[in-house]
Write a protein that holds these residues in place. Structure first.
Motif, PDB file in Angstrom:
ATOM      1  N   TYR A   1     -10.229 -11.896  -8.956  1.00 63.28           N
ATOM      2  CA  TYR A   1      -9.722 -10.354  -8.547  1.00 63.28           C
ATOM      3  C   TYR A   1      -8.721  -9.834  -9.638  1.00 63.28           C
ATOM      4  O   TYR A   1      -8.056 -10.242 -10.326  1.00 63.28           O
TER       5      TYR A   1
ATOM      6  N   SER B   1       1.236  -4.519  -8.408  1.00 58.90           N
ATOM      7  CA  SER B   1       1.158  -4.403  -7.080  1.00 58.90           C
ATOM      8  C   SER B   1       1.074  -3.238  -6.278  1.00 58.90           C
ATOM      9  O   SER B   1       0.693  -2.967  -5.274  1.00 58.90           O
TER      10      SER B   1
ATOM     11  N   LYS C   1      -7.475  -5.699 -10.867  1.00 52.34           N
ATOM     12  CA  LYS C   1      -7.405  -4.146 -10.538  1.00 52.34           C
ATOM     13  C   LYS C   1      -7.604  -3.485 -11.980  1.00 52.34           C
ATOM     14  O   LYS C   1      -7.187  -3.642 -12.833  1.00 52.34           O
TER      15      LYS C   1
ATOM     16  N   SER D   1      -3.660   0.333  -5.881  1.00 52.08           N
ATOM     17  CA  SER D   1      -4.629  -0.217  -4.757  1.00 52.08           C
ATOM     18  C   SER D   1      -5.563   1.299  -4.624  1.00 52.08           C
ATOM     19  O   SER D   1      -5.302   2.370  -4.511  1.00 52.08           O
ATOM     20  N   SER D   2      -6.776   0.968  -4.807  1.00 52.70           N
ATOM     21  CA  SER D   2      -7.727   1.850  -4.509  1.00 52.70           C
ATOM     22  C   SER D   2      -7.446   2.714  -3.179  1.00 52.70           C
ATOM     23  O   SER D   2      -7.754   3.888  -3.155  1.00 52.70           O
ATOM     24  N   ASP D   3      -7.053   2.044  -2.216  1.00 56.37           N
ATOM     25  CA  ASP D   3      -7.035   2.506  -0.830  1.00 56.37           C
ATOM     26  C   ASP D   3      -5.890   3.671  -1.063  1.00 56.37           C
ATOM     27  O   ASP D   3      -5.985   4.740   0.045  1.00 56.37           O
ATOM     28  N   THR D   4      -4.726   3.160  -1.795  1.00 55.88           N
ATOM     29  CA  THR D   4      -3.921   4.359  -1.820  1.00 55.88           C
ATOM     30  C   THR D   4      -4.115   5.802  -2.555  1.00 55.88           C
ATOM     31  O   THR D   4      -3.496   6.673  -2.113  1.00 55.88           O
TER      32      THR D   4
ATOM     33  N   ASP E   1     -10.475  -1.760  -6.903  1.00 56.42           N
ATOM     34  CA  ASP E   1     -10.091  -3.345  -6.902  1.00 56.42           C
ATOM     35  C   ASP E   1     -11.242  -3.973  -7.048  1.00 56.42           C
ATOM     36  O   ASP E   1     -12.449  -3.795  -6.141  1.00 56.42           O
TER      37      ASP E   1
END
Length: 279
Positions: free
Chosen positions: A88, A133, A90, A136-139, A24
């Motif tokens: 922003y 959507s 992705k 996400s890098s966190d996922t 992200d």
């Protein structure tokens, strides 16, 4: 301008070389222009802002209504704010090995490698919005099934785009694994009428400025600065003679930082000022 090595600069553990990687990217600067050595093929899903990219033989500008698939290699890209106070996007990176595995799994026959456009412009739709959507890098970091899940997401987007764009996208994917490098002259002549500086064109040719100048003079029997200036001034003259544009409309596009310098160079070459043509 420093060279950004991407995605290496985004990977915290430099010992790892993932085949798939999500990042992200956010910024709050008005405009950022970067030299990028792109080490993996990359989807750029722009969420907020605008983006312009230059490769060896092309230039493309997109906003949040479009996404890009970029071929690994040397790029210049400009990222800028739109109406919001943040930029922003992705990013989804994938290795050549991952691409080859996908193509062998889902395409019936191996297409001949072709050197096509280095980027593929994707028109966003409701499906793509939902897909983006879900990224996400966190996922996809340090979870038990994160690697397998990201592999499925990669196959999902590739299969959807094959359905959406058909053989055009399939041929483009095969062109990504071609090892041919864009010819030197093709890189030069595709940016003759841009406002890129010599150093930036040299970077797109994967050369230092001194090597580029030497190679250019051998190829064209003329120094690159003079050659490009003559070509760009000739283009400026044609634009002014068409009668729809004034010098103030075009000087930036033909490589000049201010109107005064453009007018002086124009008069030195053609013996008349640009205003004499456009009036």
């Amino acid at each position: 301008m420093a060279i950004e090595n991407i995605p290496e600069n985004f990977i915290k553990d430099q010992e790892k070389h993932p085949d798939l990687f999500v990042y992200d990217f956010k910024m709050t600067s008005d405009v950022v222009k970067s030299k990028v050595k792109l080490g993996m093929n990359m989807f750029s899903f722009l969420q907020v802002g605008k983006k312009q990219v230059h490769f060896a033989g092309t230039s493309v500008a997109v906003n949040k209504d479009q996404s890009l698939l970029l071929k690994k290699g040397n790029w210049l890209w400009t990222e800028l704010l739109d109406t919001e106070a943040i930029y922003y996007c992705k990013l989804l990176f994938f290795s050549e090995e991952k691409l080859i595995g996908f193509l062998s799994k889902y395409t019936n026959s191996v297409k001949p490698h072709q050197d096509g456009m280095p980027c593929f412009v994707i028109e966003n739709d409701d499906y793509l919005a939902a897909f983006i959507s879900s990224l996400s890098s966190d996922t996809f970091i340090d979870q038990h099934f994160s690697e397998a899940l990201l592999g499925l997401k990669f196959e999902e987007i590739m299969l959807y785009l094959l359905n959406k764009y058909g053989s055009n996208f399939e041929y483009y994917l095969h062109s990504l694994i071609s090892k041919e490098v864009s010819p030197f002259k093709n890189t030069i002549e595709s940016h003759v009428h841009s406002n890129l500086k010599l150093e930036e064109i040299a970077f797109l040719c994967n050369m230092s400025l001194s090597t580029f100048k030497r190679h250019f003079t051998n190829e064209y029997q003329e120094p690159p600065g003079k050659w490009l200036q003559d070509k760009r001034l000739q283009k400026a003259k044609e634009l002014l003679q068409a009668g729809e544009l004034k010098a103030s409309d075009i000087y930036l596009d033909v490589g000049y930082n201010n109107l005064s310098n453009f007018s002086i160079a124009f008069k030195n070459k053609f013996g008349i000022s640009p205003t004499d043509i456009s009036n």
